[in-house]
Design an enzyme around this catalytic site. Structure first.
Site, PDB file in Angstrom:
ATOM      1  N   LEU A 131       4.518  -9.135  -8.192  1.00  0.00           N
ATOM      2  CA  LEU A 131       5.969  -9.092  -8.334  1.00  0.00           C
ATOM      3  C   LEU A 131       6.429 -10.479  -8.765  1.00  0.00           C
ATOM      4  CD1 LEU A 131       7.129  -7.136  -5.135  1.00  0.00           C
ATOM      5  CD2 LEU A 131       6.673  -6.231  -7.418  1.00  0.00           C
ATOM      6  N   ASP A 132       7.518 -10.531  -9.527  1.00  0.00           N
ATOM      7  CA  ASP A 132       8.073 -11.822  -9.915  1.00  0.00           C
ATOM      8  C   ASP A 132       8.461 -12.612  -8.665  1.00  0.00           C
ATOM      9  OD1 ASP A 132       7.836 -11.020 -12.538  1.00  0.00           O
ATOM     10  OD2 ASP A 132       9.933 -10.386 -12.709  1.00  0.00           O
ATOM     11  N   ARG A 133       8.544 -13.912  -8.827  1.00  0.00           N
ATOM     12  CA  ARG A 133       8.823 -14.794  -7.687  1.00  0.00           C
ATOM     13  C   ARG A 133      10.087 -14.376  -6.934  1.00  0.00           C
ATOM     14  NH1 ARG A 133       8.228 -21.301  -7.607  1.00  0.00           N
ATOM     15  NH2 ARG A 133       8.805 -21.625  -5.438  1.00  0.00           N
TER      16      ARG A 133
END
Length: 303
Positions: A131-133
């Site tokens: 998942l993106d940050r």
């Protein structure tokens, strides 16, 4: 008395050539060597632009060294959603990188290893997907190499059903819609994706969960797994995610009476994930809606 800097940027002189990194930082940074060595060992130093964990690494004349001497706070450990001998599923907090990077902070796999050790479990935690940050929610990690291979194959074959929640700015024209634009790199903005007929095929279905003044809470169902897929697809529909400045979303929500709600991340949450367990059983995982997303919805609703 002037406070000593906690972040140092140093340049090695000819006389520093051949010195161990720990000794160099201590001498040029004006700190005691044990402090310098501890910061290097925890991954807070960059030598010639690369992270270095060895205090004995050799410094060359002209080298640039960056180091953060601050003691890190204990990170928030992710909430466990499922744990068995082959698989760990967690609710990833915002701000956590999937992999160690220069952005700072511990990587998700490291946090999960810490979590497992504190539970008295073997600490193997192997990434399966990312998942993106700034994105929160369901993330799966494997606990053996064989389980990792099996789970990676499920994702590669598109057999994993994913549902996200996103607070987008703008008003969708219909309650159900989709975007099947292929996505490629944006040459003008490194790290960003944009619709590109020559890019990777991508498709996301959307359903409006709740309409709000000037915004909508939508469920997103990505049928492919491209980088930034939901973010780029919504932005291309003129419905950027609130807090997602990279894709045109506002950094704050504003009401007609002037009240503002500052946003610290893109309001995107991996709500659920359904997949086949390495043992062959079907597993559905779900992460509760995060507080900041709920707060933003209430704010726009006037609550």
């Amino acid at each position: 008395m002037r406070r000593r800097a906690s972040r140092l940027r140093l340049v090695a002189l000819a006389e520093d050539a051949g010195a161990p990194l720990g000794s160099f930082v201590a001498k040029r940074g004006g700190v005691v060597e044990p402090v310098a060595r501890e910061a290097i060992a925890r991954g807070a130093a960059f030598l010639r632009g690369r992270r270095v964990r060895d205090p004995q690494a050799t410094v060359r004349a002209g080298d640039r060294v960056e180091i953060d001497l601050r003691q890190p706070e204990r990170p928030q450990l992710p909430r466990v959603l499922h744990l068995d001998p082959l698989l760990l599923a967690v609710d990833k907090p915002a701000g956590v990188l999937a992999q160690e990077g220069r952005g700072g902070g511990p990587a998700l796999a490291d946090l999960c290893s810490t979590l497992l050790r504190e539970r008295g479990e073997p600490d193997a935690a192997l990434l399966v997907h990312r998942l993106d940050r700034g994105t929160t929610g369901v993330t799966v990690l494997a606990r053996t190499r064989a389980a990792q291979s099996a789970l990676l194959e499920e994702f590669r074959q598109g057999r994993v059903a994913k549902e996200y929640l996103a607070l987008c700015v703008g008003e969708p024209g219909t309650d159900e819609f989709a975007n099947d634009a292929a996505l490629g790199a944006d040459p003008a903005h490194p790290g960003k994706r944009r619709p590109d007929p020559r890019g990777d095929p991508a498709r996301t279905r959307f359903r409006v969960v709740r309409r709000l003044p000037g915004a909508a809470l939508v469920a997103a169902f990505p049928e492919t797994g491209r980088t930034h897929q939901i973010r780029a697809h919504l932005a291309a529909l003129a419905l950027p995610i609130a807090g997602d400045a990279r894709y045109g979303g506002p950094r704050a929500l504003t009401l007609p009476d002037g009240r503002r709600l500052e946003l610290t991340r893109p309001l995107l949450h991996a709500l659920s994930l359904a997949l086949r367990h390495p043992e062959g059983t079907h597993l559905t995982l779900r992460a509760p809606e995060p507080d900041d997303l709920s707060q933003a919805v209430r704010f726009l609703a006037g609550g």
